[in-house]
Write a protein that holds these residues in place. Structure first.
Motif, PDB file in Angstrom:
ATOM      1  N   GLN A 160      -3.186 -16.824  72.176  1.00  0.00           N
ATOM      2  CA  GLN A 160      -1.917 -16.116  72.047  1.00  0.00           C
ATOM      3  C   GLN A 160      -1.188 -16.538  70.776  1.00  0.00           C
ATOM      4  O   GLN A 160      -0.588 -15.707  70.086  1.00  0.00           O
ATOM      5  N   ARG A 161      -1.263 -17.833  70.432  1.00  0.00           N
ATOM      6  CA  ARG A 161      -0.633 -18.288  69.196  1.00  0.00           C
ATOM      7  C   ARG A 161      -1.295 -17.634  67.979  1.00  0.00           C
ATOM      8  O   ARG A 161      -0.616 -17.260  67.023  1.00  0.00           O
ATOM      9  N   SER A 162      -2.600 -17.475  68.039  1.00  0.00           N
ATOM     10  CA  SER A 162      -3.326 -16.821  66.948  1.00  0.00           C
ATOM     11  C   SER A 162      -2.922 -15.363  66.826  1.00  0.00           C
ATOM     12  O   SER A 162      -2.814 -14.819  65.716  1.00  0.00           O
ATOM     13  N   LEU A 163      -2.696 -14.709  67.965  1.00  0.00           N
ATOM     14  CA  LEU A 163      -2.255 -13.323  67.938  1.00  0.00           C
ATOM     15  C   LEU A 163      -0.857 -13.212  67.347  1.00  0.00           C
ATOM     16  O   LEU A 163      -0.561 -12.275  66.580  1.00  0.00           O
ATOM     17  N   VAL A 164       0.025 -14.150  67.679  1.00  0.00           N
ATOM     18  CA  VAL A 164       1.363 -14.174  67.086  1.00  0.00           C
ATOM     19  C   VAL A 164       1.254 -14.297  65.570  1.00  0.00           C
ATOM     20  O   VAL A 164       1.947 -13.597  64.820  1.00  0.00           O
ATOM     21  N   LEU A 165       0.367 -15.178  65.101  1.00  0.00           N
ATOM     22  CA  LEU A 165       0.165 -15.338  63.662  1.00  0.00           C
ATOM     23  C   LEU A 165      -0.324 -14.036  63.035  1.00  0.00           C
ATOM     24  O   LEU A 165       0.145 -13.635  61.955  1.00  0.00           O
ATOM     25  N   ALA A 166      -1.254 -13.353  63.693  1.00  0.00           N
ATOM     26  CA  ALA A 166      -1.787 -12.098  63.159  1.00  0.00           C
ATOM     27  C   ALA A 166      -0.703 -11.034  63.063  1.00  0.00           C
ATOM     28  O   ALA A 166      -0.627 -10.287  62.068  1.00  0.00           O
ATOM     29  N   ILE A 167       0.160 -10.953  64.059  1.00  0.00           N
ATOM     30  CA  ILE A 167       1.257  -9.983  64.039  1.00  0.00           C
ATOM     31  C   ILE A 167       2.200 -10.277  62.881  1.00  0.00           C
ATOM     32  O   ILE A 167       2.619  -9.374  62.143  1.00  0.00           O
ATOM     33  N   CYS A 168       2.536 -11.550  62.715  1.00  0.00           N
ATOM     34  CA  CYS A 168       3.452 -11.931  61.635  1.00  0.00           C
ATOM     35  C   CYS A 168       2.822 -11.676  60.265  1.00  0.00           C
ATOM     36  O   CYS A 168       3.505 -11.232  59.336  1.00  0.00           O
ATOM     37  N   CYS A 169       1.512 -11.948  60.137  1.00  0.00           N
ATOM     38  CA  CYS A 169       0.831 -11.687  58.867  1.00  0.00           C
ATOM     39  C   CYS A 169       0.802 -10.191  58.558  1.00  0.00           C
ATOM     40  O   CYS A 169       0.950  -9.789  57.391  1.00  0.00           O
ATOM     41  N   ALA A 170       0.624  -9.364  59.574  1.00  0.00           N
ATOM     42  CA  ALA A 170       0.627  -7.914  59.357  1.00  0.00           C
ATOM     43  C   ALA A 170       1.975  -7.450  58.814  1.00  0.00           C
ATOM     44  O   ALA A 170       2.041  -6.578  57.937  1.00  0.00           O
ATOM     45  N   SER A 171       3.052  -8.038  59.325  1.00  0.00           N
ATOM     46  CA  SER A 171       4.381  -7.664  58.829  1.00  0.00           C
ATOM     47  C   SER A 171       4.551  -8.070  57.374  1.00  0.00           C
ATOM     48  O   SER A 171       5.118  -7.333  56.568  1.00  0.00           O
ATOM     49  N   MET A 172       4.047  -9.264  57.008  1.00  0.00           N
ATOM     50  CA  MET A 172       4.119  -9.705  55.623  1.00  0.00           C
ATOM     51  C   MET A 172       3.342  -8.766  54.707  1.00  0.00           C
ATOM     52  O   MET A 172       3.807  -8.384  53.625  1.00  0.00           O
ATOM     53  N   ILE A 173       2.159  -8.363  55.144  1.00  0.00           N
ATOM     54  CA  ILE A 173       1.291  -7.524  54.309  1.00  0.00           C
ATOM     55  C   ILE A 173       1.959  -6.187  54.001  1.00  0.00           C
ATOM     56  O   ILE A 173       2.024  -5.760  52.841  1.00  0.00           O
ATOM     57  N   VAL A 174       2.465  -5.484  55.032  1.00  0.00           N
ATOM     58  CA  VAL A 174       3.023  -4.156  54.785  1.00  0.00           C
ATOM     59  C   VAL A 174       4.301  -4.227  53.961  1.00  0.00           C
ATOM     60  O   VAL A 174       4.551  -3.366  53.100  1.00  0.00           O
ATOM     61  N   VAL A 175       5.130  -5.250  54.188  1.00  0.00           N
ATOM     62  CA  VAL A 175       6.395  -5.338  53.468  1.00  0.00           C
ATOM     63  C   VAL A 175       6.173  -5.682  51.996  1.00  0.00           C
ATOM     64  O   VAL A 175       6.724  -5.040  51.099  1.00  0.00           O
ATOM     65  N   VAL A 176       5.349  -6.700  51.730  1.00  0.00           N
ATOM     66  CA  VAL A 176       5.146  -7.141  50.353  1.00  0.00           C
ATOM     67  C   VAL A 176       4.257  -6.161  49.590  1.00  0.00           C
ATOM     68  O   VAL A 176       4.488  -5.900  48.404  1.00  0.00           O
ATOM     69  N   MET A 177       3.261  -5.591  50.262  1.00  0.00           N
ATOM     70  CA  MET A 177       2.383  -4.654  49.579  1.00  0.00           C
ATOM     71  C   MET A 177       3.147  -3.434  49.083  1.00  0.00           C
ATOM     72  O   MET A 177       2.787  -2.831  48.064  1.00  0.00           O
ATOM     73  N   THR A 182       8.265 -21.996  64.958  1.00  0.00           N
ATOM     74  CA  THR A 182       8.645 -22.411  66.307  1.00  0.00           C
ATOM     75  C   THR A 182       7.514 -22.227  67.321  1.00  0.00           C
ATOM     76  O   THR A 182       7.568 -22.780  68.415  1.00  0.00           O
ATOM     77  N   THR A 183       6.485 -21.462  66.970  1.00  0.00           N
ATOM     78  CA  THR A 183       5.338 -21.257  67.857  1.00  0.00           C
ATOM     79  C   THR A 183       4.300 -22.362  67.687  1.00  0.00           C
ATOM     80  O   THR A 183       3.719 -22.843  68.657  1.00  0.00           O
ATOM     81  N   PHE A 184       4.076 -22.767  66.441  1.00  0.00           N
ATOM     82  CA  PHE A 184       3.109 -23.819  66.141  1.00  0.00           C
ATOM     83  C   PHE A 184       3.882 -25.110  65.880  1.00  0.00           C
ATOM     84  O   PHE A 184       4.436 -25.311  64.798  1.00  0.00           O
ATOM     85  N   THR A 185       3.926 -25.978  66.865  1.00  0.00           N
ATOM     86  CA  THR A 185       4.777 -27.164  66.792  1.00  0.00           C
ATOM     87  C   THR A 185       4.037 -28.420  66.333  1.00  0.00           C
ATOM     88  O   THR A 185       4.666 -29.375  65.902  1.00  0.00           O
ATOM     89  N   VAL A 186       2.700 -28.442  66.435  1.00  0.00           N
ATOM     90  CA  VAL A 186       1.929 -29.586  65.954  1.00  0.00           C
ATOM     91  C   VAL A 186       1.917 -29.544  64.430  1.00  0.00           C
ATOM     92  O   VAL A 186       1.524 -28.519  63.848  1.00  0.00           O
TER      93      VAL A 186
END
Length: 474
Positions: free
Chosen positions: A5-22, A123-127
């Motif tokens: 689930q943490r990996s999926l959260v990362l993927a969602i956030c990366c997708a938002s970065m890609i579309v906005v910056v691209m 806040t999702t990845f705390t280690v």
């Protein structure tokens, strides 16, 4: 939360970065087609790009602080919807005025995505080691998206038409909205910060004035009365921020963040890195298409090795930051950028393409190693209550840097056409890039020493004490 689930959260956030910056770089490849289809003026085409940049830079900090207060998932969802609607309006725009307005709507959504997404990751990845790696992956999406924009844009414009560069965002956003609703956890700052409308207006005034001045200086000139007034307003706004925000119990812009040398250096390095990369992309596109006669798609494909290096190096760099700290990748990044700028000074219209592409590899190494340590430094050691503000400042630095790099490069070479005349004029850009690389190298060394780390520890301790109510904010 499980790793999947943490990996999926990362993927969602990366997708938002890609579309906005691209969307910063992908639209450049569509401008000639927009000019023909909408009968747009040169000024209209310029604002098609700059309206997005101006709004995005001006409201990043406001979005971050709002997410800290009202919920990061909630603000992220609103941003996705606004960005998707803006993309839809762009694709359906009947004229250039409508397209410019829709680009502004896109940017309103975009400013709620990148800084908020970074705060969600923090806040999702705390280690610490895991967080360094994931933040590195997320931060690398900025440079990768800028590099891939011309490639994807050239393919879409040549194959389907200019409206497709906006249509492609819509299904991505729809999927992201659904996945965010299902899998992204809600989070807020532990202690709600009071609303600061004056601080928000001052920050918007400063960022808006600076970015607008950069944009307008491209054709008005830096000595224009309008530009001088705008820069004067920005200076007064900075003074207002320092005086007003330092006296508030809960300021929008936490000036105490800048007591941390690593944090302050991260903001400067974010600005330097995207300024250099923005200038590189602008000049490279002109050089490959106008001087070497390449098509938009061929020019974009010439940047594919740059994007590939970013994609390959960024995850490794994030892991390296978690194990060895930010100094090694920052030294590599600054050195690669300086060498890339220095070697680019020797470009001529007939320089063998294989040599040109070999030099471009230095820029791929630079972007693949600069974002993970910068992004991690901006949030590491800070309490969760400051995650949104800290990441918003880093994003604002990147966005302002991109705008500044494109504007300066355009001022230097924008009016020059023709082979040798262009390569002669672009040397000013490459000297700038070389200087920015040296600056990143120096800041990387300074910000990772024992003294710098002690300032970061003191700043973090101060915020933790304030959040526990031990100290009064000052």
């Amino acid at each position: 939360m499980k790793l999947s689930q943490r990996s999926l959260v990362l993927a969602i956030c990366c997708a938002s970065m890609i579309v906005v910056v691209m969307d910063i770089s992908i639209v450049n490849t569509a401008l000639p087609a927009i000019h023909r289809d909408l009968n747009a003026s040169v000024t209209g085409l310029q604002w098609t790009v700059d309206a997005y940049t101006l709004v995005l830079a001006s409201f990043l900090l406001l979005a971050g602080s709002t997410a800290d207060r009202f919920g990061r998932k909630r603000v992220f969802q609103i941003g996705l919807v606004a960005f998707g609607l803006g993309s839809l309006f762009c694709a359906l725009a009947p004229d250039i005025e409508g397209l410019i307005a829709a680009r502004a709507v896109q940017a309103v959504g975009g400013c709620m995505l990148n800084p908020v997404a970074m705060a969600i990751i923090a806040t999702t990845f705390t280690v610490p080691a895991e967080r360094a790696k994931t933040i590195g992956v997320f931060g690398s999406m900025s440079g990768l998206s800028l590099a891939l924009g011309p490639i994807l844009g050239g393919a879409l414009v040549d194959g389907i038409g200019w409206r497709s560069v906006f249509w492609i965002n819509v299904p991505i956003v729809l999927v992201a909205v659904v996945l965010t609703t299902l899998f992204v956890p809600e989070s807020c700052a532990p202690r709600a910060r009071r609303f600061d409308p004056i601080g928000q207006l001052l920050v918007i005034l400063v960022l808006g004035s600076v970015v607008y001045a950069i944009i307008e200086a491209n054709h008005r000139g830096w000595t224009s009365p309008v530009i001088i007034v705008l820069l004067g307003v920005a200076v007064l706004g900075v003074a207002g921020v320092i005086i007003y925000e330092s006296r508030r119990a809960d300021p929008l812009l936490e000036l105490r963040l800048f007591r941390s040398v690593p944090f302050s250096s991260a903001i400067l390095m974010a600005l330097f890195s995207l300024c250099a990369f923005g200038a590189f992309l602008f000049v490279t596109t002109l050089y490959l298409q106008n001087i070497r006669g390449m098509s938009a798609l061929a020019a974009g494909l010439s940047l594919l090795p740059v994007g590939a290096l970013i994609a390959l190096l960024s995850p490794y760099t994030g892991k390296l930051v978690g194990v060895r700290g930010p100094r090694p990748p920052l030294v590599v990044s600054g050195t690669a950028l300086a060498l890339g700028g220095l070697l680019s000074l020797f470009f001529e219209p007939a320089t063998p393409l294989v040599l040109v592409l070999a030099v471009y590899l230095f820029f791929g190494v630079f972007q693949g190693t600069v974002n993970p340590p910068i992004t991690n430094t901006a949030v590491s050691g800070m309490p969760r209550s400051m995650a949104g503000v800290a990441t918003s400042l880093a994003s604002a630095g990147r966005q302002t840097g991109t705008t500044l790099g494109v504007a300066i490069a355009g001022t230097i070479v924008g009016s020059v056409s023709g082979g040798t005349a262009f390569t002669d004029s672009e040397r000013g850009v490459w000297w700038l890039v070389f200087g920015l690389g040296v600056g990143i190298l120096a800041l990387g060394l300074i910000s990772t020493g024992a003294w710098a780390k002690s300032t970061a520890a003191r700043a973090a301790a101060l915020f933790e004490d304030v959040d526990r109510g031990v100290l009064k904010p000052s």
